[in-house]
Design a protein around this motif. Structure first.
Motif, short mmCIF file in Angstrom:
data_model
loop_
_atom_site.label_atom_id
_atom_site.label_comp_id
_atom_site.label_asym_id
_atom_site.label_seq_id
_atom_site.Cartn_x
_atom_site.Cartn_y
_atom_site.Cartn_z
N GLY A 70 0.88 -1.33 0.07
CA GLY A 70 -0.05 0.12 -0.11
C GLY A 70 0.95 1.07 0.06
O GLY A 70 0.55 2.16 -0.66
N TRP A 96 2.22 1.61 -3.54
CA TRP A 96 1.26 2.05 -4.51
C TRP A 96 0.78 3.54 -4.17
O TRP A 96 0.45 4.18 -5.36
CB TRP A 96 0.03 0.93 -4.42
N THR A 97 0.67 4.04 -2.97
CA THR A 97 0.35 5.34 -2.64
C THR A 97 1.50 6.29 -3.28
O THR A 97 1.22 7.62 -3.91
CB THR A 97 0.31 5.54 -1.19
N THR A 142 1.67 6.84 -6.97
CA THR A 142 0.48 7.69 -7.51
C THR A 142 1.04 9.14 -7.40
O THR A 142 0.70 9.77 -8.68
CB THR A 142 -0.86 7.30 -6.61
N THR A 148 -9.96 -1.64 -7.50
CA THR A 148 -9.18 -1.96 -6.27
C THR A 148 -10.10 -3.06 -5.29
O THR A 148 -9.70 -3.98 -4.68
CB THR A 148 -8.74 -0.82 -5.35
N SER A 184 -6.01 7.08 -6.81
CA SER A 184 -5.40 7.00 -5.53
C SER A 184 -6.36 7.26 -4.55
O SER A 184 -6.49 6.43 -3.46
CB SER A 184 -4.22 8.02 -5.51
N SER A 189 -9.08 4.46 -4.10
CA SER A 189 -8.42 3.28 -3.59
C SER A 189 -8.52 3.54 -1.96
O SER A 189 -8.98 2.76 -1.21
CB SER A 189 -7.27 2.94 -4.05
N PHE A 190 -8.10 4.70 -1.72
CA PHE A 190 -7.65 5.13 -0.13
C PHE A 190 -9.19 5.31 0.45
O PHE A 190 -9.57 4.54 1.62
CB PHE A 190 -7.39 6.34 0.04
#
Length: 575
Positions: free
Chosen positions: A55, A58-59, A62, A381, A507, A510-511
């Motif tokens: 995570g 991937w953050t 972005t 996601t 992003s 997803s979050f």
């Protein structure tokens, strides 16, 4: 024999535009090779990077991708180096993927042995032993069970085991294995207390958590042992973020993954800019060229998945070698072929020396890209996680989950993106860019809301019928509208900025989707996202209709543009 104009236009569908052929080949091979993106996260996890570590990467990618995309686009426009930058970024993509394939796994840390003493004492009239420890000194048990001067602090609920290598009188070796859940969870009163003063009683029900070689499990005499305590994690226990960040292997993997995403996004913006130079006024035809990228992704993704499953049978770990080879070959060919693309992007003109103008259409485009990006990021996601829960709720023994997921992916490509990108030219030309966005927002809203009410997992296939409108047409329209709004000489900057907002939206989706899923569950999360997109769609339509009416009332009779590629876009274009 006369040929009707309508028939003539239909015949053009099957006519190959040689000027656009290099871009079609580029899209196919770059996206076909980049289909390995689907395996990046599971491969990183297999290498020992925990879910939280994935995570973090991937953050980070972005944010870095969004900023670097704008940077590369601005450099390309400022120095007219679109082709040179494109070749260099494609080289970075190829080398980053290749390096990632050869990176080592994350080493699993081992805690050093700590000297301690252990006495197994028998209580009167019972066969349950009592464990008594001496001080364990300053020692950290796998980062979540701390022993400091005999004080025990439990930092996590994860299971761990203790292994003791002990010697009894006469130096006879005794092995003792204690599961931490038996040692602490059933004796919460012992937490935080000095183990040199308190003993832990293990009942007969816990005897599976306490075994000692060469001794009977029944307590018939006291045993006094000198031990070395090896606090180790279970075999399937991932290492933690603090441990990950301390390893060189983690940073090598993270840097390669970030470079992969940076080069994919930046190369897309640059090649799109060059493609629109060739398209000219036919910018609405962009989808017919870009669909070859979707075709490459779908075909090669399916082939990679099939080969990986085939070679991974009866193996402890998944073997990604076939997918790696395909990716390397496709991206290498793409790099060589991209070097042959020669398109000069026009520079800035004196009529617009300041570049991009912060107009109402531009702000509206960025907001729409952000919202649709959030929706797609949420779907990409969490949809399969939600699909699994729906399937097991419908039938606890549901055995076609992998088949259903494969059908969803196949529909996205061959029923959604490819045909709808092809026909996006007709939709954009008839509705205009602005009203096409309205259509795609409605489709996305309906897709999310439908998913929230699904009880039968096979109905997800119906929801995926809207992928073509909600993403295929939207993406083609977003890129073509960005090109339309871009002042001459700022095309790459505009493309990269819009793409950065779309990436940022993914992003956020997803979050935020993770928070919604945790708080509301799958159905509630999809319902909430559907309502958010629906609300934005309503606001978008009202605002654009109001803006159009205001412009018409202040500027007199409305004149349609001669350029058919613009359709009715000047309804909201502030030039």
């Amino acid at each position: 024999m006369k040929v009707h104009a309508g028939n003539s236009q239909e015949m053009e569908i099957f006519k190959i535009n040689k000027a656009l052929l290099p871009f079609k080949v580029h899209y196919f091979f770059k996206n076909g090779g980049s289909a390995f993106l689907s395996f990046l996260a599971p491969m990183a996890n297999q290498r020992g990077i925990s879910a939280r570590g994935v995570g973090i990467i991937w953050t980070a990618h972005t944010i870095v991708s969004s900023l670097s995309n704008v940077l590369f686009g601005s450099l390309a426009d400022a120095y007219k180096m679109h082709r040179l930058l494109l070749i260099g970024i494609c080289g970075l993509l190829t080398s980053s993927y290749t390096m990632f394939f050869f990176l080592p796994a994350i080493p699993q840390p081992t805690a050093p042995a700590v000297e301690t003493s252990l006495s197994v004492q028998c209580l009167s009239n019972v066969t349950s032993p009592r464990l008594c420890f001496s001080k364990l000194h300053n020692h950290n048990l796998s980062s979540f069970l701390s022993c400091v001067d005999g004080q025990v602090e439990l930092q996590s609920s994860r299971e761990e085991s203790w292994e003791f290598e002990c010697f009894s009188e006469g130096q006879k070796k005794v092995g003792i294995h204690i599961e931490r859940e038996h040692l602490f969870f059933k004796n919460n009163s012992e937490l935080g207390k000095n183990l040199s003063e308190k003993c832990i009683t293990v009942t007969e029900n816990d005897i599976t958590g306490l075994s000692y070689d060469d001794y009977e499990t029944a307590c018939d005499k006291d045993i006094y042992l000198q031990c070395k305590n090896d606090c180790r994690r279970l075999e399937d226990e991932p290492i933690y973020v603090s441990e990950l960040l301390a390893t060189t292997e983690f940073w090598l993997n993270a840097i390669c993954i970030i470079f992969i995403y940076v080069s994919i996004d930046a190369s897309s913006s640059l090649v799109d800019t060059m493609c629109f130079v060739v398209l000219g006024k036919d910018r609405h035809m962009y989808g017919r060229t870009r669909m070859f990228g979707a075709l490459g992704w779908g075909v090669m993704g399916a082939i990679m998945g099939g080969l990986v499953n085939l070679v991974s049978k009866n193996q402890p770990d998944i073997n990604y070698t076939p997918a790696m080879i395909i990716t390397a070959v496709f991206l290498l060919f793409n790099l060589i072929y991209t070097a042959t693309i020669r398109v000069n992007v026009p520079g800035k003109q004196g009529t617009n020396p300041h570049g991009i103008k912060l107009s109402f259409p531009f702000v509206s485009l960025l907001a729409t890209a952000l919202i649709q990006g959030s929706a797609m990021g949420f779907i990409w996601t969490f949809e399969f996680i939600y699909l699994k829960s729906v399937a097991l709720g419908w039938d606890p023994k549901f055995s076609d989950l992998n088949l259903l997921q494969g059908l969803c992916v196949g529909m996205d490509c061959f029923v959604g993106e490819v045909p709808f990108m092809f026909f996006s030219a007709y939709i954009i030309k008839r509705l205009s860019n602005v009203h096409t966005f309205s259509l795609t927002l409605v489709a996305m809203s309906f897709r999310l809301l439908l998913c929230s009410f699904i009880k039968n997992p096979w109905v997800f296939l119906v929801a995926h019928l809207f992928h073509g409108l909600s993403f295929g047409v939207f993406f083609a329209n977003m890129v073509s509208y960005a090109n339309l709004l871009a002042p001459q000489g700022s095309q790459a900057t505009m493309q990269s900025t819009v793409m950065a907002f779309f990436t940022l939206g993914k992003s956020l989706g997803s979050f935020g989707g993770g928070v919604l899923l945790e708080k509301l569950g799958g159905a509630g999360a999809f319902l909430t996202m559907g309502l958010i997109v629906s609300f934005y769609a309503i606001v978008y339509v009202i605002v654009h209709l109001s803006h159009t009416c205001f412009r018409r009332s202040t500027q007199g009779e409305y004149q349609k543009p001669i350029d058919q590629g613009k359709a009715d876009v000047e309804d909201s274009l502030d030039t």
